[in-house]
Write a protein that holds these residues in place. Structure first.
Motif, mmCIF file in Angstrom:
data_model
loop_
_atom_site.group_PDB
_atom_site.id
_atom_site.type_symbol
_atom_site.label_atom_id
_atom_site.label_comp_id
_atom_site.label_asym_id
_atom_site.label_seq_id
_atom_site.Cartn_x
_atom_site.Cartn_y
_atom_site.Cartn_z
ATOM 1 N N MET A 1 0.852 -1.194 0.000
ATOM 2 C CA MET A 1 0.000 0.000 0.000
ATOM 3 C C MET A 1 0.885 1.241 0.000
ATOM 4 O O MET A 1 1.886 1.289 0.714
ATOM 5 N N SER A 2 0.508 2.226 -0.766
ATOM 6 C CA SER A 2 1.249 3.473 -0.828
ATOM 7 C C SER A 2 0.299 4.619 -0.477
ATOM 8 O O SER A 2 -0.798 4.720 -1.034
ATOM 9 N N PHE A 3 0.738 5.458 0.447
ATOM 10 C CA PHE A 3 -0.113 6.512 0.992
ATOM 11 C C PHE A 3 0.427 7.902 0.694
ATOM 12 O O PHE A 3 1.646 8.090 0.551
ATOM 13 N N HIS A 4 -0.480 8.853 0.647
ATOM 14 C CA HIS A 4 -0.062 10.251 0.667
ATOM 15 C C HIS A 4 0.610 10.479 2.014
ATOM 16 O O HIS A 4 0.109 10.020 3.051
ATOM 17 N N GLU A 5 1.721 11.142 1.997
ATOM 18 C CA GLU A 5 2.516 11.315 3.224
ATOM 19 C C GLU A 5 1.697 11.883 4.375
ATOM 20 O O GLU A 5 1.819 11.433 5.514
ATOM 21 N N GLU A 6 0.839 12.821 4.077
ATOM 22 C CA GLU A 6 0.055 13.455 5.142
ATOM 23 C C GLU A 6 -0.978 12.506 5.755
ATOM 24 O O GLU A 6 -1.513 12.768 6.833
ATOM 25 N N HIS A 7 -1.263 11.397 5.076
ATOM 26 C CA HIS A 7 -2.249 10.440 5.589
ATOM 27 C C HIS A 7 -1.638 9.286 6.391
ATOM 28 O O HIS A 7 -2.372 8.485 6.967
ATOM 29 N N ILE A 8 -0.322 9.200 6.424
ATOM 30 C CA ILE A 8 0.329 8.097 7.134
ATOM 31 C C ILE A 8 -0.073 8.047 8.605
ATOM 32 O O ILE A 8 -0.407 6.960 9.108
ATOM 33 N N PRO A 9 -0.079 9.158 9.340
ATOM 34 C CA PRO A 9 -0.503 9.070 10.748
ATOM 35 C C PRO A 9 -1.919 8.525 10.915
ATOM 36 O O PRO A 9 -2.179 7.733 11.828
ATOM 37 N N LYS A 10 -2.840 8.892 10.019
ATOM 38 C CA LYS A 10 -4.213 8.375 10.089
ATOM 39 C C LYS A 10 -4.239 6.871 9.845
ATOM 40 O O LYS A 10 -4.942 6.133 10.536
ATOM 41 N N THR B 1 -9.175 2.850 4.732
ATOM 42 C CA THR B 1 -7.797 2.864 4.234
ATOM 43 C C THR B 1 -7.699 3.304 2.781
ATOM 44 O O THR B 1 -6.802 4.079 2.424
ATOM 45 N N LYS B 2 -8.597 2.850 1.939
ATOM 46 C CA LYS B 2 -8.448 3.124 0.509
ATOM 47 C C LYS B 2 -8.544 4.615 0.175
ATOM 48 O O LYS B 2 -8.013 5.050 -0.842
ATOM 49 N N LYS B 3 -9.165 5.403 1.040
ATOM 50 C CA LYS B 3 -9.249 6.855 0.808
ATOM 51 C C LYS B 3 -7.897 7.532 0.990
ATOM 52 O O LYS B 3 -7.714 8.667 0.569
ATOM 53 N N LEU B 4 -6.945 6.847 1.617
ATOM 54 C CA LEU B 4 -5.656 7.436 1.950
ATOM 55 C C LEU B 4 -4.564 7.112 0.928
ATOM 56 O O LEU B 4 -3.475 7.674 0.987
ATOM 57 N N PHE B 5 -4.852 6.204 -0.022
ATOM 58 C CA PHE B 5 -3.846 5.753 -0.989
ATOM 59 C C PHE B 5 -3.448 6.843 -1.974
ATOM 60 O O PHE B 5 -4.268 7.669 -2.362
ATOM 61 N N ASN B 6 -2.190 6.773 -2.412
ATOM 62 C CA ASN B 6 -1.754 7.614 -3.528
ATOM 63 C C ASN B 6 -1.464 6.769 -4.768
ATOM 64 O O ASN B 6 -1.151 7.296 -5.818
ATOM 65 N N GLU B 7 -1.549 5.437 -4.636
ATOM 66 C CA GLU B 7 -1.416 4.504 -5.750
ATOM 67 C C GLU B 7 -2.326 3.312 -5.493
ATOM 68 O O GLU B 7 -2.695 3.052 -4.342
#
Length: 98
Positions: A8-17, A78-84
């Motif tokens: 899973m790859s996340f937008h950096e700002e969403h990692i804490p969430k 979780t899927k709302k936080l992905f960047n890929e």
């Protein structure tokens, strides 16, 4: 028993969430019927990339989890936080050294 690996790859700002939600849900996921092991890894070179590594008794157990309300709750968040787009593999262990 087989192993499921999910990248899973996340937008950096969403990692804490993501990490906060994973902390809340990890025991529930681990407690799913047929789940025998669960770990979360973070890539050393790209901190936006995470992997879950889990052991399942049968493919039916994994599929039952994937059809459960628990999975729906986890994945909807979780899927709302992905960047890929996430990637997943189901693999069999071939060799393991103690």
């Amino acid at each position: 028993m087989f192993i499921r690996i999910v990248k899973m790859s996340f937008h950096e700002e969403h990692i804490p969430k993501f990490l906060e939600n994973f902390d809340v849900m990890k025991e529930k996921i681990r407690g799913a019927e047929g789940n025998r092991f669960l770990e979360l890894y973070q890539d050393k070179n790209n901190p936006c990339i995470f992997f879950t590594y889990s052991f399942w008794e049968t493919e039916a157990d994994l599929e039952n989890y994937r059809q459960s309300e628990l999975f729906y709750d986890v994945w909807t968040f979780t899927k709302k936080l992905f960047n890929e787009k996430p990637e997943a593999w189901s693999v069999d262990k071939v060799v393991s050294l103690p």
